[in-house]
Design an enzyme around this catalytic site. Structure first.
Site, PDB file in Angstrom:
ATOM      1  N   ASP A  67       0.823  -1.211   0.000  1.00  0.00           N
ATOM      2  CA  ASP A  67       0.000   0.000   0.000  1.00  0.00           C
ATOM      3  C   ASP A  67       0.852   1.255   0.000  1.00  0.00           C
ATOM      4  O   ASP A  67       2.078   1.203   0.145  1.00  0.00           O
ATOM      5  CB  ASP A  67      -0.939  -0.012   1.214  1.00  0.00           C
ATOM      6  CG  ASP A  67      -0.220  -0.366   2.514  1.00  0.00           C
ATOM      7  OD1 ASP A  67       1.021  -0.345   2.542  1.00  0.00           O
ATOM      8  OD2 ASP A  67      -0.905  -0.644   3.504  1.00  0.00           O
ATOM      9  N   ASN A 136      -6.706  -2.333  14.865  1.00  0.00           N
ATOM     10  CA  ASN A 136      -8.113  -2.663  14.617  1.00  0.00           C
ATOM     11  C   ASN A 136      -8.256  -3.867  13.682  1.00  0.00           C
ATOM     12  O   ASN A 136      -9.346  -4.134  13.181  1.00  0.00           O
ATOM     13  CB  ASN A 136      -8.852  -1.447  14.039  1.00  0.00           C
ATOM     14  CG  ASN A 136      -8.271  -0.990  12.699  1.00  0.00           C
ATOM     15  OD1 ASN A 136      -7.370  -1.630  12.155  1.00  0.00           O
ATOM     16  ND2 ASN A 136      -8.774   0.112  12.171  1.00  0.00           N
ATOM     17  N   HIS A 138      -6.754  -4.306  10.720  1.00  0.00           N
ATOM     18  CA  HIS A 138      -6.618  -4.083   9.273  1.00  0.00           C
ATOM     19  C   HIS A 138      -5.353  -4.736   8.737  1.00  0.00           C
ATOM     20  O   HIS A 138      -4.363  -4.880   9.456  1.00  0.00           O
ATOM     21  CB  HIS A 138      -6.699  -2.594   8.906  1.00  0.00           C
ATOM     22  CG  HIS A 138      -5.504  -1.758   9.236  1.00  0.00           C
ATOM     23  ND1 HIS A 138      -5.562  -0.640  10.028  1.00  0.00           N
ATOM     24  CD2 HIS A 138      -4.210  -1.850   8.851  1.00  0.00           C
ATOM     25  CE1 HIS A 138      -4.367  -0.100  10.119  1.00  0.00           C
ATOM     26  NE2 HIS A 138      -3.515  -0.813   9.422  1.00  0.00           N
TER      27      HIS A 138
HETATM   28  C1  GLP Z   1      -0.106   0.558   8.425  1.00  0.00           C
HETATM   29  C2  GLP Z   1       0.103  -0.336   7.207  1.00  0.00           C
HETATM   30  C3  GLP Z   1      -0.088  -1.783   7.528  1.00  0.00           C
HETATM   31  C4  GLP Z   1       0.649  -2.143   8.793  1.00  0.00           C
HETATM   32  C5  GLP Z   1       0.108  -1.336   9.942  1.00  0.00           C
HETATM   33  C6  GLP Z   1       0.726  -1.677  11.269  1.00  0.00           C
HETATM   34  O1  GLP Z   1      -1.405   0.963   8.606  1.00  0.00           O
HETATM   35  N1  GLP Z   1      -0.757   0.023   6.119  1.00  0.00           N
HETATM   36  O2  GLP Z   1       0.357  -2.560   6.428  1.00  0.00           O
HETATM   37  O3  GLP Z   1       0.520  -3.505   9.054  1.00  0.00           O
HETATM   38  O4  GLP Z   1       0.343   0.027   9.647  1.00  0.00           O
HETATM   39  O5  GLP Z   1       1.845  -0.887  11.515  1.00  0.00           O
HETATM   40  P1  GLP Z   1       2.870  -1.112  12.691  1.00  0.00           P
HETATM   41  O6  GLP Z   1       3.698  -2.294  12.279  1.00  0.00           O
HETATM   42  O7  GLP Z   1       3.693   0.135  12.741  1.00  0.00           O
HETATM   43  O8  GLP Z   1       2.089  -1.365  13.917  1.00  0.00           O
END
Ligand code: GLP
Length: 239
Positions: A67, A136, A138
């Site tokens: 993304d 959440n 995602h």
């Molecule tokens: C973002 C990305 C995700 C990622 C998430 C968690 O929102 N789009 O792909 O998994 O963050 O991030 P972190 O690893 O910093 O908790």
């Protein structure tokens, strides 16, 4: 879903890097699906070390990232393109032309998403996809919603994700509130998936992975339907 638990973040990162290294060794022209966020940083560090030690070779590897914020200039140090260059690509022997991230300044975002979806198909699909997870639930930017998208698409970020990710933006910097992201179907088409999850803040999301249900309000739970998913976690989230 297979679960692998490690005591520390360091150990889980090493385990994830080993799985990636095995993939690269067994198929030197693999298509790697990569993720951003703080979670995979430790794994990227290990992969850089292995590459520098001559244990793995990225010269025939192609990457596709999950993304990108929208709109954002790839040169902006908050962009996921910048993140990938900085945390991995600039330190390994990869051909930059074979590293793919959705273009955050695309004039026509829908067209960019179509191009990306087709690119992944033309590459023969993703051999192994790395995933983190939002608090959440995602994955990529597939946020909890009644309806989830199959294909790469433009989407708004939820308030909870804006809150969680705003820590990377300094005061005065405007955080994008939308993104371009692979859809659930794009992710599901990956032959193999590793999902990395660590830290107390992800406990609620982690627990949803353990039960015998799936739902669109925690998109990661749908991964229970995929035939080859390994969840790699630390003791903080799992105990
Ligand atoms: C973002 C990305 C995700 C990622 C998430 C968690 O929102 N789009 O792909 O998994 O963050 O991030 P972190 O690893 O910093 O908790």
């Amino acid at each position: 879903m297979k679960f692998l638990k490690f005591n520390t973040y360091e150990e889980m990162s090493a385990a994830a890097a080993n799985i990636m290294a095995e993939q690269i060794k067994s198929k030197p022209n693999s298509v790697l699906g990569l993720a951003t966020g703080s979670t995979p940083v430790g794994m990227y560090k290990k992969l850089i070390e292995m590459n520098k030690a001559g244990e793995i070779d990225f010269s025939d590897i192609t990457t596709v990232n999950l993304d990108e914020y929208y709109p954002i200039d790839p040169a902006n140090n908050q962009s996921y393109r910048y993140f990938m260059n900085d945390n991995l690509f600039n330190h390994i022997n990869i051909d930059m032309d074979r590293t793919n991230v959705l273009y955050g300044l695309a004039e026509d975002p829908d067209k960019e998403c179509e191009r990306y979806e087709q690119l992944i198909k033309d590459l023969g699909g993703i051999d192994i996809q790395v995933l983190g997870i939002g608090q959440n639930g995602h994955i990529a930017f597939n946020e909890p919603e009644e309806n989830l998208y199959l294909n790469t698409h433009k989407t708004a970020l939820t308030e909870s994700t804006i809150q969680a990710n705003s820590r990377f933006f300094s005061e005065g910097e405007i955080m994008p509130t939308a993104s371009l992201t692979m859809g659930m179907g794009t992710i599901f088409a990956a032959k193999k998936i590793i999902l990395l999850i660590n830290g107390k803040a992800k406990k609620a999301a982690f627990e949803q992975l353990l039960n015998d249900r799936f739902c669109t309000s925690c998109p990661a739970t749908i991964l229970k339907l995929h035939p080859d998913v390994t969840v790699i976690c630390d003791a903080e989230v799992a105990d």
